[in-house]
Design a protein around this motif. Structure first.
Motif, PDB file in Angstrom:
ATOM      1  N   THR A  53      -8.409 -19.350  16.790  1.00 14.95           N
ATOM      2  CA  THR A  53      -8.446 -20.508  15.909  1.00 14.95           C
ATOM      3  C   THR A  53      -8.611 -20.105  14.453  1.00 14.95           C
ATOM      4  O   THR A  53      -9.396 -19.214  14.136  1.00 14.95           O
ATOM      5  CB  THR A  53      -9.607 -21.445  16.299  1.00 14.95           C
ATOM      6  N   SER A 112      -9.935 -28.672   8.998  1.00 12.68           N
ATOM      7  CA  SER A 112      -9.098 -28.834  10.189  1.00 12.68           C
ATOM      8  C   SER A 112      -8.992 -27.497  10.903  1.00 12.68           C
ATOM      9  O   SER A 112      -9.469 -26.478  10.401  1.00 12.68           O
ATOM     10  CB  SER A 112      -7.703 -29.358   9.817  1.00 12.68           C
ATOM     11  N   GLU A 113      -8.388 -27.515  12.065  1.00 13.45           N
ATOM     12  CA  GLU A 113      -8.227 -26.294  12.837  1.00 13.45           C
ATOM     13  C   GLU A 113      -6.772 -26.099  13.226  1.00 13.45           C
ATOM     14  O   GLU A 113      -6.069 -27.060  13.533  1.00 13.45           O
ATOM     15  CB  GLU A 113      -9.090 -26.322  14.108  1.00 13.45           C
ATOM     16  N   GLN A 114      -6.339 -24.860  13.203  1.00 17.38           N
ATOM     17  CA  GLN A 114      -5.034 -24.481  13.738  1.00 17.38           C
ATOM     18  C   GLN A 114      -5.297 -23.571  14.935  1.00 17.38           C
ATOM     19  O   GLN A 114      -6.096 -22.638  14.848  1.00 17.38           O
ATOM     20  CB  GLN A 114      -4.202 -23.732  12.694  1.00 17.38           C
ATOM     21  N   LYS A 133      -9.789 -21.783  10.970  1.00 19.92           N
ATOM     22  CA  LYS A 133     -10.436 -22.936  10.352  1.00 19.92           C
ATOM     23  C   LYS A 133      -9.862 -23.103   8.951  1.00 19.92           C
ATOM     24  O   LYS A 133      -9.974 -22.208   8.115  1.00 19.92           O
ATOM     25  CB  LYS A 133     -11.945 -22.728  10.287  1.00 19.92           C
ATOM     26  N   ASN A 187      -9.580 -27.398   3.074  1.00 20.14           N
ATOM     27  CA  ASN A 187      -8.768 -27.893   1.957  1.00 20.14           C
ATOM     28  C   ASN A 187      -9.629 -27.899   0.695  1.00 20.14           C
ATOM     29  O   ASN A 187     -10.595 -28.647   0.591  1.00 20.14           O
ATOM     30  CB  ASN A 187      -8.266 -29.301   2.273  1.00 20.14           C
ATOM     31  N   MET A 191      -4.061 -33.086   3.575  1.00 22.40           N
ATOM     32  CA  MET A 191      -4.785 -32.590   4.735  1.00 22.40           C
ATOM     33  C   MET A 191      -6.251 -32.972   4.617  1.00 22.40           C
ATOM     34  O   MET A 191      -6.748 -33.193   3.513  1.00 22.40           O
ATOM     35  CB  MET A 191      -4.659 -31.053   4.838  1.00 22.40           C
ATOM     36  N   PRO A 192      -6.969 -33.058   5.746  1.00 22.96           N
ATOM     37  CA  PRO A 192      -8.406 -33.356   5.670  1.00 22.96           C
ATOM     38  C   PRO A 192      -9.176 -32.194   5.053  1.00 22.96           C
ATOM     39  O   PRO A 192      -8.625 -31.103   4.867  1.00 22.96           O
ATOM     40  CB  PRO A 192      -8.794 -33.565   7.139  1.00 22.96           C
TER      41      PRO A 192
END
Length: 309
Positions: free
Chosen positions: A179, A159-161, A181, A184, A155-156
């Motif tokens: 959201t 990232s956002e989910q 955040k 990683n 994963m970067p």
């Protein structure tokens, strides 16, 4: 196909598709799992934990707070809420912060975060004696939800989910979003953040060393023991690993036991879905695509099912 896509919207529709069978609480291991090491380090009430929590907050937000007591813990404990428990949550100023650590990728963190914050806000409003049913707008702390991920999935750094990814039908619910955040912190990721927060660097270095030991084939206890001794030698967390050696070891062994249990549970879920689909004469290729199992695994399950008839 990834684990989180099993029988999800990305899978091909089928009129007779079986539902995923949910595991019941009775299938959980008998042992009671302690809090994870991440929470012990950053979410405890000790003076050193307060300082590390403040350092982490400053590193994430580019702030320079100096008083650890400005962070007011609001963590939900399962002693109070049996079905709800988070890693670390705290108030600072007018911001409600929630930090979760995950070693297994979970696409449902936005929904979990929404549920956590609903409870946190309820607690906050109750403590302030505020009423939601009046004619005055009730002000609440702004939310900040961060997931620290240190699993093996590539994963970067950041990232956002989004909660809207779970809406059915896709694209619905415009104007409503929640959201998570995701940062990683595994391997060589998020180096700048780790440089700004020594406590997070030490924690990640320790976890990475345990994982590295396991990949060489070391038994779990030996892998953890060697990593703890290394952390003591390097004075990680200013002597924390030395003063808390046995607790850290027990906590770490419990965590890795849980991770192994979770992996086995997910595989059992996949195989159960595959068996149900085989019983309904689904094509083997469709079963492999939907469950993420290999064609060889599906073929093996098919042979076992035929032998049981």
């Amino acid at each position: 196909m990834k684990d989180e896509e099993i029988l999800g919207n990305s899978a091909r529709p089928h009129p007779a598709r079986p539902a995923i069978v949910a595991l019941q609480d009775s299938l959980l291991p008998v042992r009671e799992y302690k809090d994870r090491l991440f929470k012990k380090i950053f979410g405890d009430t000790t003076e050193e934990s307060k300082r590390w929590r403040l350092d982490l907050y400053n590193a994430l937000n580019g702030t320079a707070y100096t008083d650890p007591d400005e962070l007011k813990l609001t963590t939900i404990e399962n002693v109070i809420y049996v079905t709800m428990k988070n890693d670390i949550s705290f108030l600072i100023g007018s911001q409600m912060n929630l930090y979760e650590q995950q070693s297994t990728f979970n696409p449902n963190m936005p929904l979990r975060g929404l549920m956590y914050f609903a409870q946190l806000y309820q607690m906050n409003l109750s403590a302030r004696g505020l009423d939601l049913f009046g004619s005055t707008l009730v002000k609440i702390p702004s939310p900040s939800f961060i997931v620290f991920y240190n699993g093996d999935r590539e994963m970067p750094d950041v990232s956002e989910q989004k909660l809207s990814d779970a809406f059915e039908p896709a694209g619905s619910g415009k104007g409503f979003e929640w959201t998570a955040k995701v940062i990683n912190i595994g391997g060589n990721h998020s180096g700048d953040l780790l440089k700004r927060c020594r406590a997070l660097y030490d924690y990640c270095s320790y976890v990475d060393r345990v994982k590295g030991n396991l990949k060489t084939g070391m038994p779990k206890k030996a892998a953890v023991g060697e990593a703890v001794d290394y952390a003591i030698k390097e004075n990680y967390l200013d002597g924390f690993f030395k003063s808390q050696k046995m607790e850290v070891m027990n906590m770490s062994l419990t965590e890795f036991d849980q991770e192994e249990y979770d992996r086995n549970r997910r595989r059992e879920e996949k195989e159960e879905i595959a068996q149900n689909m085989l019983a309904r004469n689904y094509p083997v290729t469709d079963i492999a695509e939907i469950t993420g199992l290999s064609l060889a695994d599906v073929a093996r399950l098919s042979e076992e099912l035929a032998g049981a008839r």
